[in-house]
Design a protein around this motif. Structure first.
Motif, PDB file in Angstrom:
ATOM      1  N   SER A   1      38.384  11.257  53.853  1.00  0.00           N
ATOM      2  CA  SER A   1      37.014  10.779  54.127  1.00  0.00           C
ATOM      3  C   SER A   1      35.974  11.713  53.523  1.00  0.00           C
ATOM      4  O   SER A   1      35.047  12.164  54.197  1.00  0.00           O
TER       5      SER A   1
ATOM      6  N   HIS B   1      40.930   7.487  52.007  1.00  0.00           N
ATOM      7  CA  HIS B   1      39.608   7.021  52.424  1.00  0.00           C
ATOM      8  C   HIS B   1      39.701   5.589  52.953  1.00  0.00           C
ATOM      9  O   HIS B   1      40.492   4.788  52.455  1.00  0.00           O
ATOM     10  N   SER B   2      38.877   5.284  53.937  1.00  0.00           N
ATOM     11  CA  SER B   2      38.840   3.921  54.461  1.00  0.00           C
ATOM     12  C   SER B   2      37.835   3.073  53.679  1.00  0.00           C
ATOM     13  O   SER B   2      36.750   3.543  53.329  1.00  0.00           O
TER      14      SER B   2
ATOM     15  N   ASP C   1      34.654   3.121  55.806  1.00  0.00           N
ATOM     16  CA  ASP C   1      34.193   4.410  56.331  1.00  0.00           C
ATOM     17  C   ASP C   1      32.739   4.293  56.783  1.00  0.00           C
ATOM     18  O   ASP C   1      31.892   3.751  56.068  1.00  0.00           O
TER      19      ASP C   1
ATOM     20  N   HIS D   1      33.056   4.163  50.639  1.00  0.00           N
ATOM     21  CA  HIS D   1      34.253   4.119  49.801  1.00  0.00           C
ATOM     22  C   HIS D   1      33.871   4.212  48.322  1.00  0.00           C
ATOM     23  O   HIS D   1      34.606   4.787  47.509  1.00  0.00           O
TER      24      HIS D   1
ATOM     25  N   ASN E   1      44.061   4.096  50.400  1.00  0.00           N
ATOM     26  CA  ASN E   1      42.963   3.471  51.139  1.00  0.00           C
ATOM     27  C   ASN E   1      43.466   2.848  52.431  1.00  0.00           C
ATOM     28  O   ASN E   1      44.568   2.299  52.492  1.00  0.00           O
ATOM     29  N   THR E   2      42.609   2.942  53.472  1.00  0.00           N
ATOM     30  CA  THR E   2      42.901   2.294  54.739  1.00  0.00           C
ATOM     31  C   THR E   2      41.749   1.338  55.062  1.00  0.00           C
ATOM     32  O   THR E   2      40.801   1.219  54.280  1.00  0.00           O
ATOM     33  N   THR E   3      41.816   0.692  56.209  1.00  0.00           N
ATOM     34  CA  THR E   3      40.818  -0.350  56.499  1.00  0.00           C
ATOM     35  C   THR E   3      40.011  -0.123  57.774  1.00  0.00           C
ATOM     36  O   THR E   3      39.097  -0.878  58.061  1.00  0.00           O
ATOM     37  N   GLU E   4      40.332   0.917  58.557  1.00  0.00           N
ATOM     38  CA  GLU E   4      39.641   1.116  59.831  1.00  0.00           C
ATOM     39  C   GLU E   4      38.146   1.360  59.629  1.00  0.00           C
ATOM     40  O   GLU E   4      37.728   1.978  58.648  1.00  0.00           O
ATOM     41  N   GLU E   5      37.367   0.890  60.571  1.00  0.00           N
ATOM     42  CA  GLU E   5      35.925   1.108  60.531  1.00  0.00           C
ATOM     43  C   GLU E   5      35.626   2.404  61.286  1.00  0.00           C
ATOM     44  O   GLU E   5      35.188   2.420  62.437  1.00  0.00           O
TER      45      GLU E   5
ATOM     46  N   THR F   1      42.982   8.942  60.544  1.00  0.00           N
ATOM     47  CA  THR F   1      43.523   7.924  61.447  1.00  0.00           C
ATOM     48  C   THR F   1      45.040   7.883  61.283  1.00  0.00           C
ATOM     49  O   THR F   1      45.592   8.353  60.278  1.00  0.00           O
TER      50      THR F   1
ATOM     51  N   SER G   1      46.951   5.561  60.505  1.00  0.00           N
ATOM     52  CA  SER G   1      47.416   4.807  59.339  1.00  0.00           C
ATOM     53  C   SER G   1      47.504   5.677  58.084  1.00  0.00           C
ATOM     54  O   SER G   1      48.130   5.280  57.095  1.00  0.00           O
TER      55      SER G   1
END
Length: 326
Positions: free
Chosen positions: A230, A274-275, A278, A283, A301-305, A310, A312
């Motif tokens: 992040s 990075h999400s 974020d 991103h 890359n992840t998808t959490e807000e 995290t 994941s």
């Protein structure tokens, strides 16, 4: 340009005094006591007596930070109770080390299943997070077999760029320079711990910690790689110093931007996680930094807000740390 004063003291000679009368004995004793007290205070507060002198640094024309060769690390270590996970069999140690004339503290977590010479990770929390608050991630890394050295960053990782610019203009050490230097000194301290393999060190930083991690890794060749979670640069490489009216400010802003150090990273590897969603650092900014970096590099890359580490992200850390340190 060197921003340090010489550190030399100017000693002015003064003439002795004689009043022509005899000073009463109590006054003589009081005067003598004051002189002794002043002498003691002078010894205690004389900067030249500190174990490490004031930080020295230089900048290139392009605003790239550098430090002179560092001396042997000075530190103390004591084992402490693991209050963050009492059932965890890890060994936890509190380390206090000298950096830039100050004392910095860190938590060294040694995995219970550690080999005689474990890989080590310097762990830099994001702004507002203490070394204690980062122990959740430290324990996850411990389960993977990695020792962690989690710093208590100055201001808990928070920065004040404009205040640092004022310090820079005054020839004083910006806090962000000190924070980068802390990471370098941390690498020195970690490398000499008996449980650590000095040839297998990486640095991992979240958010602001990721920025300092990239700069430090670029400045220290023996660090194998950097993982930024992040995080991103600031994009100051687009500033044209020939077109700006304040060259000094331009040079300073470049010096704290990890984007400007990416070309000095190889052969150390850059890994970014990075999400897409974020909530603090977009991103797009992370992608921009990644695009500027040279190989070897990897991005996940992840998808959490959310912002920061995290669950994941765990598989990506496991994969990349194995490539970096095993």
């Amino acid at each position: 340009m060197s921003r340090n004063s010489s550190g030399k003291k100017v000693i002015k000679k003064t003439k002795g005094f004689s009043s022509g009368t005899r000073t009463p004995k109590p006054a003589i004793f009081f005067l003598g006591f004051l002189l002794v007290l002043v002498g003691i205070l002078g010894i205690l507060y004389n900067p030249s007596n500190s174990m490490e002198e004031t930080l020295k640094w230089d900048l290139s024309e392009a605003g790239i930070l550098s430090f002179p060769e560092r001396g042997e690390p000075v530190f103390t270590v004591r084992e402490v109770e693991d209050l963050y996970s009492p059932e965890n069999p890890d060994t936890l140690k509190l380390v206090s080390f000298e950096s830039g004339g100050d004392k910095v503290q860190a938590l060294l977590r040694i995995p219970a299943n550690a080999s005689p010479s474990s890989p080590g990770i310097i762990l830099l929390p994001g702004a507002g997070v203490s070394k204690e608050g980062e122990q959740g991630l430290a324990m996850e890394l411990s389960k993977l077999g990695y020792a962690t050295f989690t710093l208590d960053q100055r201001n808990q990782g928070a920065i004040n760029i404009e205040r640092d610019l004022e310090l820079f203009r005054a020839g004083l050490e910006p806090v962000e320079y000190l924070m980068v230097y802390d990471v370098l000194k941390a690498a020195d301290v970690l490398s000499v711990q008996p449980e650590i393999n000095p040839e297998k060190l990486a640095v991992l930083g979240e958010s602001n910690g990721g920025r300092f991690a990239v700069i430090a890794c670029a400045l220290e060749p023996f660090i194998k790689g950097v993982i930024g979670i992040s995080t991103s640069g600031y994009g100051t490489e687009e500033l044209d110093s020939s077109q700006v009216t304040d060259f000094e400010a331009c040079q300073f802003y470049r010096s704290i931007d990890p984007d400007n150090y990416l070309s000095d990273l190889p052969p150390s590897k850059l890994v970014m996680v990075h999400s897409f969603n974020d909530t603090v650092i977009s991103h797009e900014l992370a992608l921009r930094t990644f695009a500027l970096a040279e190989e070897p590099k990897a991005m996940y890359n992840t998808t959490e807000e959310t912002h920061g580490y995290t669950a994941s992200m765990h598989p990506y850390l496991e994969k990349e740390l194995s490539l970096l340190l095993n």
